[in-house]
Design a protein around this motif. Structure first.
Motif, short mmCIF file in Angstrom:
data_model
loop_
_atom_site.label_atom_id
_atom_site.label_comp_id
_atom_site.label_asym_id
_atom_site.label_seq_id
_atom_site.Cartn_x
_atom_site.Cartn_y
_atom_site.Cartn_z
N ARG A 127 0.84 -1.19 0.00
CA ARG A 127 0.00 0.00 0.00
C ARG A 127 0.88 1.25 0.00
N PHE A 128 0.34 2.32 -0.61
CA PHE A 128 0.95 3.65 -0.54
C PHE A 128 0.02 4.54 0.26
N GLU A 129 0.60 5.33 1.16
CA GLU A 129 -0.20 6.22 2.02
C GLU A 129 0.36 7.63 1.99
N GLY A 130 -0.34 8.53 1.31
CA GLY A 130 0.01 9.94 1.40
C GLY A 130 -0.55 10.50 2.69
N VAL A 131 0.23 11.35 3.36
CA VAL A 131 -0.21 11.90 4.65
C VAL A 131 -0.24 13.42 4.58
N GLY A 132 -1.22 14.01 5.23
CA GLY A 132 -1.46 15.44 5.14
C GLY A 132 -0.80 16.24 6.24
N GLY A 133 -0.95 17.56 6.13
CA GLY A 133 -0.37 18.48 7.09
C GLY A 133 -1.44 19.23 7.86
N GLY A 134 -1.02 20.32 8.52
CA GLY A 134 -1.94 21.13 9.30
C GLY A 134 -1.71 22.60 9.07
N GLY A 135 -2.72 23.42 9.33
CA GLY A 135 -2.60 24.86 9.21
C GLY A 135 -2.16 25.28 7.82
N TYR A 136 -1.18 26.18 7.78
CA TYR A 136 -0.58 26.58 6.51
C TYR A 136 0.55 25.65 6.09
N ALA A 137 0.67 24.52 6.78
CA ALA A 137 1.70 23.53 6.48
C ALA A 137 3.07 24.19 6.58
N GLY A 138 3.93 24.01 5.57
CA GLY A 138 5.27 24.58 5.63
C GLY A 138 6.29 23.67 6.28
N THR A 139 5.86 22.45 6.63
CA THR A 139 6.76 21.46 7.20
C THR A 139 6.35 20.08 6.70
N ILE A 140 7.27 19.15 6.78
CA ILE A 140 6.95 17.75 6.55
C ILE A 140 6.22 17.21 7.78
N SER A 141 5.25 16.34 7.57
CA SER A 141 4.50 15.73 8.68
C SER A 141 5.23 14.47 9.15
N TRP A 142 6.27 14.68 9.93
CA TRP A 142 7.15 13.58 10.31
C TRP A 142 6.45 12.50 11.12
N SER A 143 5.63 12.92 12.09
CA SER A 143 4.98 11.91 12.94
C SER A 143 3.98 11.09 12.13
N ALA A 144 3.34 11.70 11.14
CA ALA A 144 2.41 10.95 10.30
C ALA A 144 3.16 9.95 9.42
N LEU A 145 4.33 10.35 8.91
CA LEU A 145 5.17 9.40 8.17
C LEU A 145 5.52 8.22 9.05
N ALA A 146 5.86 8.50 10.30
CA ALA A 146 6.26 7.43 11.22
C ALA A 146 5.12 6.44 11.43
N ARG A 147 3.90 6.95 11.61
CA ARG A 147 2.77 6.04 11.82
C ARG A 147 2.53 5.18 10.58
N ALA A 148 2.65 5.80 9.41
CA ALA A 148 2.40 5.06 8.18
C ALA A 148 3.47 3.99 7.95
N VAL A 149 4.73 4.32 8.16
CA VAL A 149 5.79 3.33 7.91
C VAL A 149 5.73 2.23 8.95
N ASN A 150 5.29 2.55 10.16
CA ASN A 150 5.10 1.51 11.18
C ASN A 150 3.98 0.56 10.80
N ARG A 151 3.04 1.04 9.98
CA ARG A 151 1.98 0.17 9.48
C ARG A 151 2.46 -0.69 8.32
N GLY A 152 3.66 -0.42 7.83
CA GLY A 152 4.19 -1.16 6.70
C GLY A 152 3.86 -0.55 5.36
N ASN A 153 3.35 0.69 5.36
CA ASN A 153 2.98 1.35 4.12
C ASN A 153 4.11 2.21 3.58
#
Length: 570
Positions: free
Chosen positions: A104-130
């Motif tokens: 599976r591929f999982e794109g993960v979103g940001g918050g507010g005006y963004a301007g940063t990588i969503s590191w914690s969301a990447l971590a959750r997705a890769v821990n799921r094996g995605n």
């Protein structure tokens, strides 16, 4: 007006990656990929353990804050690919080792005006094996002269709109994330993802919906929480309460008084309006049914109450709950729901995202003073926001024919006590979908779960844990009954549409202290109703039933349509 159109040639070119072979590549070999519009690409193997996210451009460390983001512990090995797309879109792609990949591929979103990588969301997705990817949307939140994050929209000192960066933030970066993320995924594994998903809340919810509306072929399933769609309307509406307090009261209403008003509304309505809540609940399930009048806690009505409201404060709170209206009494956009915390948008200081919108986006003046906005001039600003930005970032189109043709699925959730994004904006969107396609047909491709008493993306007094951990949150069993992302996977991959999700309220929102109660979330417009069988803390003793529709809900739902009434206002 900023056009939303992206170059067709750019879209077509972006869909093609120069991958010469179907065979899998090594991690480091991905740095040699040739991808359209990519100006740099780096790839390196991460052996697992603790990952320190790199600091974004413009971040200045201090002795108290050495890095912009804390280290992330307990990660599995993965391949880290960092891409820069002209002019400044950063995309971070994490690829689990082949024997750990779910396909599976999982794109993960940001918050507010963004301007940063969503590191914690990447971590959750890769821990799921995605395989997973995130984007900073084309600018750095730490750039100079950026206000609360929205200053990127303005060329300074020329004070002209940076149309390119606005488009990158609104749509292009999300499309590039999907195109480049899946191209790199295919290059690494030798095959593309079997299913592609999007997960995000707030801005991440809007990002998912703009992909569903404009690029529906990119994802098979989207989990879109508290979506910041209707951006051109709800963002200016976030300043309405401060404008009202400034004009009606002359100063912000105190924190204790705002809290007392919310608590009084909940006490007056919980278990008494037909929304399925119990009288013992400290939250509301359908705040539209609550018509509590703040005049009931006026100082004339409750002279002994230290948090009583003056007549001016009564008027201000009423307008905050009701939402902005024009001189003809037409509601421009919704207000905060009774039961939602008021001080986040309407506290001692206004919400920075809203003031940035007025300063950088609308008035194109970094020194703009929001105190100069009156209830009357607010109407003009509101309509100007629609005129300038609906096409590029409104994200409120109900044309989902392409989404339907792709046989994609969306699950949206929104807290009924959201303190930042007005929940009625989400129910309004789904009501418009129902009007266009029919409710039964909409339920075949998109389902909304309203969450009683939940705040913004999580938290709040209601049952708030159900796999909605875009920004972190309590864990729940990883099954389709308790985890809304697993429910989405089950719908996409097995055709099992979720009729209810069991949401958990932990004692003090801490799993270690035990479960306070569980309650089902129901497909809008249904609400959870207790069967009368004890214990009421057990979700199995609740059923999903049709919600109440009456004069109160109809009045709460009334709002001008897109660009509605502008000819009479300008």
């Amino acid at each position: 007006m900023i056009s939303r159109l992206l170059s067709c040639s750019a879209v077509l070119l972006g869909a093609v990656a120069a991958v010469s072979s179907a065979s899998a590549g090594t991690c480091e070999s991905l740095a040699t990929l040739t991808l359209p519009d990519v100006t740099s690409i780096a790839a390196k193997s991460f052996t697992g353990g603790t990952f320190q996210p790199p600091d974004p451009a413009g971040f200045v460390p201090t002795p108290q804050l050495l890095h912009a983001f804390p280290p992330i512990n307990g990660l599995p090995p993965f391949c880290e690919v960092s891409i820069l797309i002209a002019p400044a879109i950063n995309i971070e792609i994490w690829l689990p080792l082949p024997n750990n990949w779910t396909t599976r591929f999982e794109g993960v979103g940001g918050g507010g005006y963004a301007g940063t990588i969503s590191w914690s969301a990447l971590a959750r997705a890769v821990n799921r094996g995605n395989a997973t990817a995130s984007t900073d949307t084309g600018h750095s939140a730490f750039a100079p002269n950026n206000g609360a994050g929205g200053g990127f929209a303005l060329n300074q000192p020329a004070d002209t709109l940076n149309v390119g960066l606005i488009k990158d933030f609104a749509e292009r970066s999300e499309l590039e994330l999907a195109l480049k993320g899946k191209a790199v995924t295919q290059a690494f594994y030798g095959t593309g993802p079997r299913f592609s998903y999007w997960t995000g809340c707030s801005t991440g919810g809007r990002q998912g919906w703009i992909m569903a509306q404009r690029h529906p072929e990119q994802y098979d399933g989207l989990l879109t929480g508290a979506p910041a769609f209707n951006w051109d309307r709800f963002i200016p509406a976030e300043l309405w309460g401060e404008v009202v307090m400034n004009q009606e009261v002359g100063a912000p209403i105190s924190f204790p008084k705002l809290g007392a008003a919310t608590n009084a509304a909940v006490a007056a309505c919980a278990g008494k309006t037909g929304d399925g809540t119990l009288t013992t609940d400290q939250f509301l399930a359908d705040p539209r049914l609550c018509t509590y009048d703040p005049a009931q806690m006026s100082c004339s009505a409750q002279p002994g109450n230290p948090n009583c409201l003056t007549s001016q404060e009564v008027s201000a709170v009423s307008k905050i709950w009701d939402g902005a209206r024009d001189a003809n009494g037409n509601r421009l956009w919704f207000g905060l729901d009774r039961g939602a915390v008021l001080f986040a948008l309407d506290g001692a200081k206004p919400f920075g995202i809203a003031t940035d919108h007025f300063a950088y986006w609308l008035h194109q003046d970094p020194s703009f003073d929001w105190h100069t906005v009156t209830e009357s001039s607010f109407v003009t600003d509101f309509f100007n926001s629609e005129t300038k930005f609906e096409g590029v970032i409104g994200t409120d189109s109900t044309d989902l024919d392409g989404f339907i043709d792709h046989k994609a699925k969306d699950i949206t959730y929104h807290g009924a006590a959201d303190l930042l994004i007005f929940s009625r904006g989400t129910t309004n969107y789904f009501q418009r979908l129902h009007n266009k396609y029919g409710a039964d047909n909409v339920n075949k491709f998109a389902r909304l779960f309203m969450v009683p008493g939940m705040s913004h993306c999580g938290g709040g007094a209601g049952p708030n844990a159900f796999g909605n951990n875009a920004f972190g949150g309590p864990p729940v069993p990883s099954d389709p009954q308790h985890d809304i992302f697993q429910a989405l996977i089950s719908w996409v991959e097995h055709g099992i549409a979720p009729d209810r999700i069991i949401a958990t309220k932990y004692i003090n929102d801490n799993p270690a202290t035990g479960v306070a109660f569980q309650r089902p979330l129901c497909v809008f417009p249904k609400l959870a109703q207790w069967t009368g069988i004890n214990p009421s803390t057990d979700a199995s003793n609740w059923t999903c039933a049709q919600g109440v529709v009456n004069d109160a809900t109809k009045a709460a739902d009334a709002v001008l349509p897109d660009r509605g009434g502008q000819d009479n206002q300008q």
